[in-house]
Design an enzyme around this catalytic site. Sequence first.
Site, PDB file in Angstrom:
ATOM      1  N   ASN A 108     -16.584 -17.764  25.502  1.00  0.00           N
ATOM      2  CA  ASN A 108     -15.122 -17.576  25.548  1.00  0.00           C
ATOM      3  C   ASN A 108     -14.670 -16.164  25.179  1.00  0.00           C
ATOM      4  O   ASN A 108     -13.599 -15.735  25.590  1.00  0.00           O
ATOM      5  CB  ASN A 108     -14.393 -18.646  24.732  1.00  0.00           C
ATOM      6  CG  ASN A 108     -14.618 -18.519  23.256  1.00  0.00           C
ATOM      7  OD1 ASN A 108     -15.653 -17.998  22.816  1.00  0.00           O
ATOM      8  ND2 ASN A 108     -13.677 -18.981  22.467  1.00  0.00           N
ATOM      9  N   LYS A 120     -28.781 -13.150  22.582  1.00  0.00           N
ATOM     10  CA  LYS A 120     -28.806 -14.165  23.638  1.00  0.00           C
ATOM     11  C   LYS A 120     -27.373 -14.564  23.968  1.00  0.00           C
ATOM     12  O   LYS A 120     -26.733 -15.310  23.226  1.00  0.00           O
ATOM     13  CB  LYS A 120     -29.589 -15.420  23.203  1.00  0.00           C
ATOM     14  CG  LYS A 120     -29.846 -16.339  24.380  1.00  0.00           C
ATOM     15  CD  LYS A 120     -29.820 -17.813  24.039  1.00  0.00           C
ATOM     16  CE  LYS A 120     -28.483 -18.458  24.068  1.00  0.00           C
ATOM     17  NZ  LYS A 120     -27.788 -18.508  25.363  1.00  0.00           N
ATOM     18  N   GLY A 147     -20.229 -20.464  18.167  1.00  0.00           N
ATOM     19  CA  GLY A 147     -20.205 -21.506  19.192  1.00  0.00           C
ATOM     20  C   GLY A 147     -19.673 -22.789  18.595  1.00  0.00           C
ATOM     21  O   GLY A 147     -18.939 -22.774  17.598  1.00  0.00           O
ATOM     22  N   SER A 148     -20.066 -23.902  19.174  1.00  0.00           N
ATOM     23  CA  SER A 148     -19.504 -25.185  18.746  1.00  0.00           C
ATOM     24  C   SER A 148     -20.124 -25.640  17.416  1.00  0.00           C
ATOM     25  O   SER A 148     -21.247 -25.238  17.069  1.00  0.00           O
ATOM     26  CB  SER A 148     -19.756 -26.236  19.813  1.00  0.00           C
ATOM     27  OG  SER A 148     -21.144 -26.413  19.969  1.00  0.00           O
ATOM     28  N   GLY A 186     -23.969 -25.397  16.136  1.00  0.00           N
ATOM     29  CA  GLY A 186     -24.164 -24.697  14.861  1.00  0.00           C
ATOM     30  C   GLY A 186     -24.881 -25.563  13.837  1.00  0.00           C
ATOM     31  O   GLY A 186     -25.743 -25.075  13.078  1.00  0.00           O
ATOM     32  N   GLU A 212     -20.217 -19.279  12.957  1.00  0.00           N
ATOM     33  CA  GLU A 212     -18.769 -19.297  13.231  1.00  0.00           C
ATOM     34  C   GLU A 212     -18.567 -20.362  14.299  1.00  0.00           C
ATOM     35  O   GLU A 212     -19.056 -20.225  15.415  1.00  0.00           O
ATOM     36  CB  GLU A 212     -18.287 -17.940  13.764  1.00  0.00           C
ATOM     37  CG  GLU A 212     -18.528 -16.770  12.839  1.00  0.00           C
ATOM     38  CD  GLU A 212     -17.763 -16.848  11.545  1.00  0.00           C
ATOM     39  OE1 GLU A 212     -16.781 -17.607  11.471  1.00  0.00           O
ATOM     40  OE2 GLU A 212     -18.166 -16.167  10.592  1.00  0.00           O
ATOM     41  N   CYS A 270     -11.237 -20.021  19.948  1.00  0.00           N
ATOM     42  CA  CYS A 270     -11.577 -20.804  18.745  1.00  0.00           C
ATOM     43  C   CYS A 270     -10.359 -20.931  17.852  1.00  0.00           C
ATOM     44  O   CYS A 270     -10.220 -21.894  17.107  1.00  0.00           O
ATOM     45  CB  CYS A 270     -12.741 -20.160  18.006  1.00  0.00           C
ATOM     46  SG  CYS A 270     -12.458 -18.423  17.700  1.00  0.00           S
ATOM     47  N   GLU A 286     -11.796 -31.090  18.589  1.00  0.00           N
ATOM     48  CA  GLU A 286     -11.576 -29.860  19.349  1.00  0.00           C
ATOM     49  C   GLU A 286     -11.686 -30.175  20.845  1.00  0.00           C
ATOM     50  O   GLU A 286     -12.744 -30.589  21.316  1.00  0.00           O
ATOM     51  CB  GLU A 286     -12.608 -28.798  18.964  1.00  0.00           C
ATOM     52  CG  GLU A 286     -12.297 -27.454  19.593  1.00  0.00           C
ATOM     53  CD  GLU A 286     -13.338 -26.385  19.290  1.00  0.00           C
ATOM     54  OE1 GLU A 286     -14.541 -26.681  19.357  1.00  0.00           O
ATOM     55  OE2 GLU A 286     -12.931 -25.238  18.998  1.00  0.00           O
TER      56      GLU A 286
HETATM   57  P1  NAD Z   1     -21.975 -23.702  22.445  1.00  0.00           P
HETATM   58  O1  NAD Z   1     -22.242 -24.133  21.048  1.00  0.00           O
HETATM   59  O2  NAD Z   1     -22.204 -24.678  23.527  1.00  0.00           O
HETATM   60  O3  NAD Z   1     -22.874 -22.431  22.819  1.00  0.00           O
HETATM   61  C1  NAD Z   1     -22.836 -21.235  22.053  1.00  0.00           C
HETATM   62  C2  NAD Z   1     -24.148 -20.485  22.229  1.00  0.00           C
HETATM   63  O4  NAD Z   1     -25.193 -21.255  21.638  1.00  0.00           O
HETATM   64  C3  NAD Z   1     -24.548 -20.258  23.691  1.00  0.00           C
HETATM   65  O5  NAD Z   1     -25.156 -18.999  23.811  1.00  0.00           O
HETATM   66  C4  NAD Z   1     -25.565 -21.371  23.928  1.00  0.00           C
HETATM   67  O6  NAD Z   1     -26.485 -21.082  24.952  1.00  0.00           O
HETATM   68  C5  NAD Z   1     -26.252 -21.414  22.570  1.00  0.00           C
HETATM   69  N1  NAD Z   1     -26.941 -22.676  22.274  1.00  0.00           N
HETATM   70  C6  NAD Z   1     -26.691 -23.915  22.764  1.00  0.00           C
HETATM   71  N2  NAD Z   1     -27.549 -24.812  22.235  1.00  0.00           N
HETATM   72  C7  NAD Z   1     -28.363 -24.126  21.396  1.00  0.00           C
HETATM   73  C8  NAD Z   1     -29.452 -24.500  20.553  1.00  0.00           C
HETATM   74  N3  NAD Z   1     -29.865 -25.757  20.468  1.00  0.00           N
HETATM   75  N4  NAD Z   1     -30.057 -23.551  19.830  1.00  0.00           N
HETATM   76  C9  NAD Z   1     -29.634 -22.260  19.880  1.00  0.00           C
HETATM   77  N5  NAD Z   1     -28.605 -21.839  20.660  1.00  0.00           N
HETATM   78  C10 NAD Z   1     -27.974 -22.774  21.407  1.00  0.00           C
HETATM   79  O7  NAD Z   1     -20.483 -23.141  22.472  1.00  0.00           O
HETATM   80  P2  NAD Z   1     -19.639 -22.608  23.721  1.00  0.00           P
HETATM   81  O8  NAD Z   1     -19.235 -23.782  24.562  1.00  0.00           O
HETATM   82  O9  NAD Z   1     -20.353 -21.471  24.366  1.00  0.00           O
HETATM   83  O10 NAD Z   1     -18.356 -21.988  22.989  1.00  0.00           O
HETATM   84  C11 NAD Z   1     -17.245 -22.731  22.624  1.00  0.00           C
HETATM   85  C12 NAD Z   1     -17.282 -23.071  21.149  1.00  0.00           C
HETATM   86  O11 NAD Z   1     -17.381 -21.866  20.387  1.00  0.00           O
HETATM   87  C13 NAD Z   1     -16.012 -23.743  20.658  1.00  0.00           C
HETATM   88  O12 NAD Z   1     -16.350 -24.781  19.775  1.00  0.00           O
HETATM   89  C14 NAD Z   1     -15.275 -22.630  19.910  1.00  0.00           C
HETATM   90  O13 NAD Z   1     -14.375 -23.074  18.916  1.00  0.00           O
HETATM   91  C15 NAD Z   1     -16.424 -21.889  19.335  1.00  0.00           C
HETATM   92  N6  NAD Z   1     -16.049 -20.522  18.977  1.00  0.00           N
HETATM   93  C16 NAD Z   1     -15.941 -20.217  17.646  1.00  0.00           C
HETATM   94  C17 NAD Z   1     -15.545 -18.935  17.256  1.00  0.00           C
HETATM   95  C18 NAD Z   1     -15.436 -18.570  15.798  1.00  0.00           C
HETATM   96  O14 NAD Z   1     -15.479 -17.373  15.497  1.00  0.00           O
HETATM   97  N7  NAD Z   1     -15.285 -19.515  14.895  1.00  0.00           N
HETATM   98  C19 NAD Z   1     -15.262 -17.977  18.236  1.00  0.00           C
HETATM   99  C20 NAD Z   1     -15.386 -18.345  19.585  1.00  0.00           C
HETATM  100  C21 NAD Z   1     -15.795 -19.614  19.939  1.00  0.00           C
END
Ligand code: NAD
Length: 493
Positions: free
Chosen positions: A149, A172, A225-226, A230, A247, A281, A382
Amino acid sequence: MELQNFIDGKWTSNDELQTIPVVNPANSEQLASVPLSTKQQVEEAVAAAKKAQKSWALTPAPKRADYLYEIGHKLKEKKEYLAQILTKEMGKVIEEARGEVQEGVDMAFYMAGEGRRLFGETTPSELADKFAMSVRAPIGVVGLITPWNFPIAIATWKSFPALVAGNTFIWKPATETPMMAFEMAKIFEEVGLPAGVANIVFGAGSTVGTELIEHPDVKVISFTGSTETGSKIAELGGRHLKKISLEMGGKNAVIVMEDADLQLAVEGIIWSAFGTAGQRCTACSRVIVHKDVKNKLEQMLVEEISKLTIGDGLDPTIKIGPVINGAALEKINHYVQVGKQEGATLLVGGKSLTSPPFNKGFYFEPTVFTNVKNDMDIAQEEIFGPVLSIIEVASLEEAIEVNNSVKFGLSSSIFSQDVNKIFKAQRDLDTGIVYVNAGTTGAEIHLPFGGTKGTGNGHRDSGQAALDVYTEWKSIYVDYSGKLQRAQIDTEN
Ligand code: NAD
């Protein structure tokens, strides 16, 4: 265009690798293809980063910072070019894409300034003729895992503090948005960053991400990420005793009190809830409104929403672009059905747009539910799309309680003109970021960014606080008395 990994200062071949398409969410046009790397590319990148780290750490910090200044200038020069690519691969409207690149520029210059600070402490010793100080030491090789995002901003929040502090990294990026990472790698190459200092490995989280977390030479994992992903990373990283910075998700609320400037509140809500099609986010997905102004606020919101234009974000008149892909559309649709079943009232929107000119992309109408109860799923989970829930309250105390009742704690906001309410709220809102008389989005890069509860694990991106993720504190005692002095024991002398 075929994207390639950037390892040890070189572009590597995709010959042995499976590739997948990168698709424009506005129209499903294929923009590029990206490799799905394997353990081997991670091994190569980690070896390169490890080899480069020693001399990078010994390079004076102001000299490391010079590279960041160069990177900042390049980002600035290429701002429009990068913003166009960003809009195409991620979907956010062009104005926001430019803002995101600007965030990278600002972060480059801010962290470059750290090259001449990286402050430690000097402090008196309890003993005579003894000097005490603490310094920040780099940790080594770090792994950066980022979401789609904010494909460039978040990477800069992580990689620039890591670099200025003397670490090398493997990044990555999300498979949905690799083009921005590819462009960043070109910039790293153009400014002549030493080989191995910055490495980019494309691929799935379950392979490249997992390999990075498990690799014994990667000492820090910085993830955005999510919350679901996380949590898995924290578990796996914990087993390997990694330093893990997380985060994660949000369920951010705007509180509107009875004395608020309603016009200002509506503007703040619209920008925070529907900007980036609700996929920030920090997006506002709840409005917690005082009962005395609920009806009026709803009327004003509906009127403003009717003016929002939906379409391809490259068109500067468009206010809401597509969501990232079909899976996101499905998830949003699912939650709209859940909201209806839970008994919330659909005030506006509620549908994906499927007829021309929208049929080739992934578009969802700005959607508002009212009469939402705090225990409904749509008020707690969310959704990550342009869907807003309005929850009525009778007091500030109740508003704060509702705000704090979710499992996330990223951002919150209060609209009020009463200084007493504002100060109580900023103290009691359990989120990492609080806005007063502004929406829930709009973080500035020189302040810490992150959240409480299910949003984070105590670390922060951005600001000085980011340096804590990428450095260890080292305490140094210099005894110049010429005799053995024993701390805590020889204190009487
Ligand atoms: P996601 O968790 O699906 O993916 C994030 C990253 O993690 C990607 O690069 C993905 O390939 C990687 N990933 C997925 N599974 C993994 C695993 N098992 N091991 C290691 N890496 C893995 O999230 P998304 O859909 O890309 O992003 C949206 C989410 O990110 C939302 O929940 C949003 O709130 C959050 N977000 C948080 C912040 C913050 O600063 N708090 C900022 C932006 C987005």
